[in-house]
Design a protein around this motif. Structure first.
Motif, short mmCIF file in Angstrom:
data_model
loop_
_atom_site.label_atom_id
_atom_site.label_comp_id
_atom_site.label_asym_id
_atom_site.label_seq_id
_atom_site.Cartn_x
_atom_site.Cartn_y
_atom_site.Cartn_z
N MET A 1 54.75 40.44 52.39
CA MET A 1 53.45 39.83 52.65
C MET A 1 52.33 40.82 52.35
O MET A 1 51.29 40.44 51.80
N THR A 2 52.55 42.08 52.66
CA THR A 2 51.56 43.11 52.36
C THR A 2 51.34 43.21 50.85
O THR A 2 50.20 43.25 50.38
N ALA A 3 52.42 43.19 50.09
CA ALA A 3 52.32 43.26 48.63
C ALA A 3 51.63 42.02 48.06
O ALA A 3 50.82 42.13 47.14
N GLU A 4 51.95 40.86 48.60
CA GLU A 4 51.29 39.63 48.15
C GLU A 4 49.79 39.68 48.43
O GLU A 4 48.98 39.22 47.62
N GLY A 5 49.43 40.24 49.56
CA GLY A 5 48.02 40.38 49.90
C GLY A 5 47.30 41.28 48.92
O GLY A 5 46.19 40.98 48.47
N LYS A 6 47.94 42.38 48.56
CA LYS A 6 47.34 43.28 47.57
C LYS A 6 47.19 42.59 46.22
O LYS A 6 46.19 42.76 45.53
N ALA A 7 48.20 41.80 45.85
CA ALA A 7 48.14 41.07 44.58
C ALA A 7 47.01 40.05 44.58
O ALA A 7 46.29 39.91 43.58
N ASP A 8 46.83 39.35 45.70
CA ASP A 8 45.73 38.39 45.81
C ASP A 8 44.38 39.10 45.67
O ASP A 8 43.47 38.59 45.02
N GLN A 9 44.28 40.27 46.26
CA GLN A 9 43.03 41.03 46.15
C GLN A 9 42.77 41.42 44.71
O GLN A 9 41.64 41.34 44.22
N MET A 10 43.81 41.84 44.01
CA MET A 10 43.65 42.24 42.62
C MET A 10 43.24 41.06 41.75
O MET A 10 42.42 41.21 40.84
N LYS A 11 43.79 39.87 42.02
CA LYS A 11 43.39 38.68 41.28
C LYS A 11 41.91 38.38 41.51
O LYS A 11 41.19 38.05 40.59
N GLY A 12 41.50 38.51 42.76
CA GLY A 12 40.09 38.29 43.08
C GLY A 12 39.19 39.30 42.41
O GLY A 12 38.13 38.94 41.89
N ASP A 13 39.62 40.55 42.39
CA ASP A 13 38.85 41.60 41.72
C ASP A 13 38.71 41.30 40.23
O ASP A 13 37.64 41.45 39.65
N ALA A 14 39.81 40.88 39.62
CA ALA A 14 39.80 40.58 38.19
C ALA A 14 38.87 39.41 37.88
O ALA A 14 38.12 39.43 36.91
N ARG A 15 38.92 38.38 38.72
CA ARG A 15 38.05 37.22 38.51
C ARG A 15 36.58 37.63 38.65
O ARG A 15 35.74 37.22 37.85
N GLN A 16 36.28 38.45 39.64
CA GLN A 16 34.91 38.93 39.84
C GLN A 16 34.44 39.72 38.62
O GLN A 16 33.33 39.53 38.13
N ALA A 17 35.28 40.62 38.14
CA ALA A 17 34.92 41.46 36.99
C ALA A 17 34.69 40.60 35.75
O ALA A 17 33.75 40.85 34.99
N LYS A 18 35.53 39.60 35.55
CA LYS A 18 35.38 38.72 34.39
C LYS A 18 34.05 37.99 34.44
O LYS A 18 33.34 37.93 33.44
N GLU A 19 33.70 37.48 35.60
CA GLU A 19 32.45 36.74 35.73
C GLU A 19 31.24 37.66 35.59
O GLU A 19 30.23 37.28 35.02
N LYS A 20 31.35 38.88 36.11
CA LYS A 20 30.24 39.83 35.95
C LYS A 20 30.06 40.19 34.49
O LYS A 20 28.94 40.35 34.00
#
Length: 57
Positions: free
Chosen positions: A31-50
């Motif tokens: 679950m900890t690893a999945e949480g980190k992966a979700d954060q990374m997906k969110g970071d990537a989406r934010q960076a793409k939009e910026k």
């Protein structure tokens, strides 16, 4: 549309942080690893939009 994607990225980041914290609290490494992966997906989406915003202006 970009605002929706940015909000979606922020939501993924928050969801990931909560999942990671829960995983740590209960000692669930998966679950900890999945949480980190979700954060990374969110970071990537934010960076793409910026990046899109930079080229718009």
């Amino acid at each position: 549309m970009a605002k929706e994607q940015k909000a979606r990225g922020k939501k993924e980041q928050m969801k990931g942080k909560a999942k990671e914290a829960t995983g740590r609290a209960v000692g669930n490494e998966r679950m900890t690893a999945e949480g980190k992966a979700d954060q990374m997906k969110g970071d990537a989406r934010q960076a793409k939009e910026k990046g899109k915003d930079v080229f718009k202006h």
